[in-house]
Design an enzyme around this catalytic site. Structure first.
Site, PDB file in Angstrom:
ATOM      1  N   SER A 181       1.564  43.595  10.067  1.00 32.00           N
ATOM      2  CA  SER A 181       2.150  44.534  11.019  1.00 32.00           C
ATOM      3  C   SER A 181       1.185  44.827  12.147  1.00 32.00           C
ATOM      4  CB  SER A 181       2.510  45.844  10.318  1.00 32.00           C
ATOM      5  OG  SER A 181       3.109  46.711  11.257  1.00 32.00           O
TER       6      SER A 181
ATOM      7  N   LYS B 297       6.314  45.429   3.534  1.00 36.81           N
ATOM      8  CA  LYS B 297       6.392  45.284   4.993  1.00 36.81           C
ATOM      9  C   LYS B 297       7.801  45.618   5.488  1.00 36.81           C
ATOM     10  CE  LYS B 297       5.978  44.263   9.275  1.00 36.81           C
ATOM     11  NZ  LYS B 297       6.231  43.041   9.984  1.00 36.81           N
TER      12      LYS B 297
ATOM     13  N   HIS C  24       8.148  49.281   5.468  1.00 42.86           N
ATOM     14  CA  HIS C  24       7.403  49.791   6.631  1.00 42.86           C
ATOM     15  C   HIS C  24       8.315  49.787   7.858  1.00 42.86           C
ATOM     16  CE1 HIS C  24       5.348  48.976  10.439  1.00 42.86           C
ATOM     17  NE2 HIS C  24       4.373  49.750   9.999  1.00 42.86           N
ATOM     18  N   ASN C  25       9.007  48.688   8.073  1.00 39.69           N
ATOM     19  CA  ASN C  25       9.864  48.599   9.254  1.00 39.69           C
ATOM     20  C   ASN C  25      11.053  49.553   9.159  1.00 39.69           C
ATOM     21  OD1 ASN C  25       8.031  46.545   9.726  1.00 39.69           O
ATOM     22  ND2 ASN C  25       9.541  45.207  10.664  1.00 39.69           N
TER      23      ASN C  25
ATOM     24  N   GLU D 279       9.758  52.777  10.081  1.00 37.12           N
ATOM     25  CA  GLU D 279       9.540  52.732  11.538  1.00 37.12           C
ATOM     26  C   GLU D 279      10.850  53.030  12.291  1.00 37.12           C
ATOM     27  OE1 GLU D 279       7.541  49.053  12.869  1.00 37.12           O
ATOM     28  OE2 GLU D 279       9.143  48.853  14.336  1.00 37.12           O
TER      29      GLU D 279
END
Ligand code: NDP
Length: 479
Positions: A128, A182, A185-186, A189
């Site tokens: 990232s 990951k 995480h997005n 986000e």
């Protein structure tokens, strides 16, 4: 064979990661399907470090020290399988293929299994931070075997971002764990961006502030508990004036949000796992809805809420309330992300250190924020923490924020301003703290039309009521 690592796929991400390895003292073999890109890279950046350019797969593999470490940075999807098929036959048992692309974790699980049978370690790694992060220090989320991390870990930690002297890289778990984390995480986000956008919308439409004034407010917030990369860049975007028209930049941009799809994967996966990630889902749907021009045209003539102009004092107070609502909603959105990681760890047998996930997101990645250190500390203090809301500090903050949070969501509804992520976060809070939920009624409905049975509050077992024949006794169905 002199290179400690090889990178194939030299578009922005691969090229910058290769440069990052080289700057950290590694000898890096570089390869790209189209050799022109390799030549261009060497011409432009070759003097930065020790690169071994290779034009054929055989030359590339021959340049690598054993066990070979080969990082794939190509377009995620079928191209990754093609590249694996091209290189795997050239590798030996014990060699390692690292996939740093944005792969779906299910693909990573499949590839890991297939390569394990051939004796090759496959290390699906979330990266990232975009191209800047790749060059100067990304947040790195490697999956794969512990054995592969013993070799690769020190290298990946070295090129990762560092916060308080600690690397933003840790072994997440086996097979697809890195790409899963990951993906979440997005998803987080997406939620964080939507929450910030809703705060802006409220301050502008209800609070009557200009984009430049809101930029100043965000800069102030960025000095407090909301301190984060996303708040910082939002202030910059809001302060920006379109040079051509002299208008605020946000006013000349079409209001249809796009996505590359990792938020969608998060929501799809959450449904499969039964993880209630409602704020992340609403943020994803908000992007989707913004782009539905024809639906928006059909709804546009319909009435909205009542707009009241706030006095300067009221506007001041409203701004403070929005900060509370944003913070509380953010805690919920992050908590939802962690819930999903915990659920996946149980489902797939990953031994994920939930505090370490917060730790490696403190730098290098898009959601980097001071706040993540609080999450890290909460998990460090209690490794069995079920939710951030079960930690005394977060619970106290939410308790303090909740009157303002409710007031902001109510005001938004009265004014007709959509706050899907604020509302979803508040509804999630109220759902999970309720002593009794109307789910009991849903169970009654299900039993009525489908004899789906229900459980009683006062007795063990499954029961069915014979709805068509009133007065008939309830039957126990599990005996
Ligand atoms: P792209 O996703 O645009 O991919 C271009 C690269 O893939 C080129 O090197 C291209 O080679 C190669 N490629 C495409 N198809 C094939 C194929 N069939 N066989 C061999 N090589 C192929 O590059 P990015 O640098 O933007 O991203 C690389 C990876 O990193 C992607 O998986 C992306 O999702 C991920 N990622 C990107 C981030 C970002 O901010 N951009 C952040 C984090 C991860 P050629 O030159 O021959 O066409």
């Amino acid at each position: 064979a002199s290179a400690q690592i090889g990178v194939t796929g030299l578009a922005v991400m691969g090229r910058n990661l290769a440069r990052n390895f080289a700057r950290n003292g590694y000898t890096v073999a570089v390869h790209n399907r189209t050799p022109r890109r390799t030549r261009d890279m060497i011409q432009e950046f070759g003097q930065e470090g020790a690169f071994v350019p290779a034009e054929s797969p055989a030359a590339f593999v021959a340049a690598l020290e054993r066990p070979r470490r080969l990082l794939i940075m190509v377009k995620a999807g079928p191209a990754t399988d093609e590249v694996i098929e091209e290189f795997a036959p050239l590798l030996a048992a014990g060699d390692m293929i690292i996939d740093g692309g944005n792969a779906h974790f299910a693909d990573t699980r499949r590839r890991e299994r297939a390569l394990r049978e051939r004796g090759i370690h496959f290390v699906g790694t979330g990266v990232s931070g975009g191209e800047e992060g790749a060059l100067h220090g990304p947040s790195v989320m490697p999956g794969g075997s512990a054995e592969s991390y013993a070799v690769l870990g020190p290298m990946l930690e070295r090129i990762s971002a560092h916060v308080d002297g600690e690397p933003c890289c840790t072994h997440i778990g086996t097979d697809g764990a890195g790409h899963f984390v990951k993906m979440v995480h997005n998803g987080i986000e997406y939620a964080d961006m939507q929450l910030i956008a809703e705060a802006y919308h409220l301050l502008r439409e209800v609070g009557g502030r200009t984009p430049a004034e809101i930029a100043a407010t965000f800069r102030r917030w960025n000095e407090g508990r909301l301190d984060s990369y996303l708040i910082e860049i939002t202030a910059e975007v809001l302060a920006h004036t379109d040079p051509g028209t002299g208008k605020p930049f946000v006013d000349i941009v079409q209001d249809a949000a796009e996505q590359k799809g990792t938020g969608r994967w998060t929501v799809q996966t959450a449904l499969d796992l039964g993880s209630p990630v409602t704020a992340i889902a609403q943020a994803t749907f908000a992007r989707v809805a913004s782009a539905r021009t024809e639906l928006r045209a059909a709804y546009r003539p319909l009435p909205g809420g009542v707009r009241q102009k706030l006095s300067p004092d009221e506007a001041e107070r409203f701004t403070r309330d929005v900060e509370q609502a944003l913070y509380a909603s953010k805690v919920i959105a992050y908590d939802q992300g962690w819930t999903m990681i915990r659920d996946a760890a149980a489902e797939y047998g990953w031994d994920i250190d939930l505090g370490a996930v917060a730790k490696i997101w403190r730098g290098g990645c898009i959601i980097r924020a001071a706040f993540l250190d609080r999450i890290r500390a909460a998990h460090a203090a209690n490794p069995d923490l079920v939710s951030l809301l079960a930690e005394a500090g977060f619970a106290a903050e939410i308790t303090e924020a909740q009157p303002a949070w409710r007031a902001v969501v109510a005001t938004a509804a009265q004014h007709g301003i959509p706050v899907p992520a604020f509302s979803a976060a508040l509804a999630s809070y109220d759902t999970l703290r309720s002593a009794r939920l109307p789910a009991a009624l849903i169970q009654g409905q299900r039993d009525f039309f489908g004899a789906h049975t229900y459980r009683r509050t006062d007795r063990e077992g499954s029961f069915h009521t014979q709805w068509a024949e009133p007065g008939r006794p309830e039957v126990r169905t599990d005996t």
